[in-house]
Design an enzyme around this catalytic site. Structure first.
Site, PDB file in Angstrom:
ATOM      1  CG  ASN A   1      -7.011  -1.070   0.912  1.00 30.89           C
ATOM      2  OD1 ASN A   1      -6.188  -0.760   0.078  1.00 30.89           O
ATOM      3  ND2 ASN A   1      -6.670  -1.510   2.128  1.00 30.89           N
ATOM      4  CG  HIS A   3      -3.536   3.246   1.988  1.00 30.62           C
ATOM      5  ND1 HIS A   3      -4.017   2.808   0.778  1.00 30.62           N
ATOM      6  CD2 HIS A   3      -3.609   2.180   2.836  1.00 30.62           C
ATOM      7  CE1 HIS A   3      -4.365   1.536   0.885  1.00 30.62           C
ATOM      8  NE2 HIS A   3      -4.124   1.133   2.122  1.00 30.62           N
ATOM      9  CB  CYS A   7      -0.946  -0.007   1.197  1.00 26.35           C
ATOM     10  SG  CYS A   7      -1.953  -1.503   1.306  1.00 26.35           S
TER      11      CYS A   7
END
Length: 321
Positions: A278, A248, A111
């Site tokens: 996500n 994020h 990520c």
């Protein structure tokens, strides 16, 4: 000389899958997912691939930046879900856009991938080796999650985001912080292929992402605000000086916690997770592109960014837009 983001682009798959859609194939509900995560829908690939989304995002970023393929010196793609082990997704992008002069490679920082790519590009630019770079975060997470595991599969989506960066005398990157903690890598992991050679025989089975959600949450709500605070101070600013925080997009509760710890109102934390979920390395650049195309970002604005996740890894930056 600073490293400035001069253009952004993104690409999401055409197919939207809502929480209600998922409730028809597994024991879950819109209320259960949205109340815990803030996610209401996500985009999942059908005919698209990690490379095809990257290529489209790259073209849009180049158009926004007003640069040609021959001006691109460097292409870096942050991804954990490329279409091939080799060639790299970055090389597929290079071929498709005709950037014959560019050096191209992938990195895997989960990520944090786009943020790591930004710092790598910055290092090359500051060293005087390259002038213009195309950096991307791109993921097809729907192929590496277990669609029988409702605790994880409902969280993720597919997509790609891109930015063109270039050396600039006035605006650009003010400060950067990044780190890794491999001792906790097992709390968010996806096994690769097992060995299967003449000396070792295995029955290869599909291997998916597994996550200890509580441990990931504890890591994020302590590490991210600390990293952001450190970076903001290194830029000679206070959190109140920052116009927007582009984090994020993992979980709305993490974003809310960071907001509280920095004593900054939530309206400075734009979100895309409600309609994207996500998307790992793609989250930050997709969010930046949405902010950019909505006209939220003006020259001279201070924007703090942060990526965090598997590895465990994290990275934060403050840029003057």
């Amino acid at each position: 000389m600073k490293t400035r983001i001069i253009g952004t682009g993104s690409c999401l798959p055409k197919t939207v899958v809502t929480n209600e859609d998922l409730s028809k194939i597994m024991d879950t509900s819109d209320e259960w997912i949205s109340s815990r995560t803030g996610i209401r829908e996500r985009h999942l690939v059908k005919e698209e691939t990690t490379a095809s989304m990257s290529i489209e995002a790259a073209r849009r970023a180049m158009e926004d930046a007003g640069v040609t393929a021959q001006e691109i010196d460097l292409i870096i793609v942050g991804t954990l879900s490329g279409d091939y082990v080799t060639p790299a997704c970055a090389c597929e992008v290079q071929a498709a856009i005709g950037a014959s002069r560019a050096v191209a490679f992938d990195i895997n920082a989960a990520c944090s991938g786009f943020m790591f790519a930004l710092n790598i590009a910055n290092a090359y630019i500051q060293a005087g080796l390259y002038k213009t770079a195309l950096i991307l975060g791109a993921e097809t997470l729907s192929k590496v999650v277990d669609w029988q595991d409702r605790s994880t599969c409902v969280l993720f989506g597919d997509g790609a985001g891109a930015a063109v960066v270039r050396g600039d005398e006035q605006y650009g990157l003010l400060a950067f912080d990044q780190g890794s903690d491999g001792t906790k890598g097992d709390v968010l992991a996806c096994p690769g292929r097992t060995n299967n050679n003449p000396l070792v025989q295995t029955d290869e089975t599909l291997r998916y992402v597994h996550m200890d959600g509580q441990e990931v949450y504890k890591f994020a709500v302590t590490t991210v605000p600390a990293s952001l605070q450190k970076t903001i101070e290194a830029a000679g600013l206070t959190p109140a000086d920052v116009d927007y925080f582009a984090l994020h997009q993992a979980n709305i509760r993490i974003i809310q916690s960071v907001s509280k710890r920095l004593h900054i109102t939530e309206d400075k934390f734009p979100i895309s997770l409600d309609h994207c979920g996500n998307i790992s390395a793609a989250s930050v650049p997709i969010l930046l592109d949405e902010m950019n195309r909505k006209g939220l970002l003006k020259p001279g604005m201070k924007v703090a960014m942060s990526g965090f996740g598997g590895g465990l890894t994290w990275a934060s930056a403050v840029v003057e837009w």
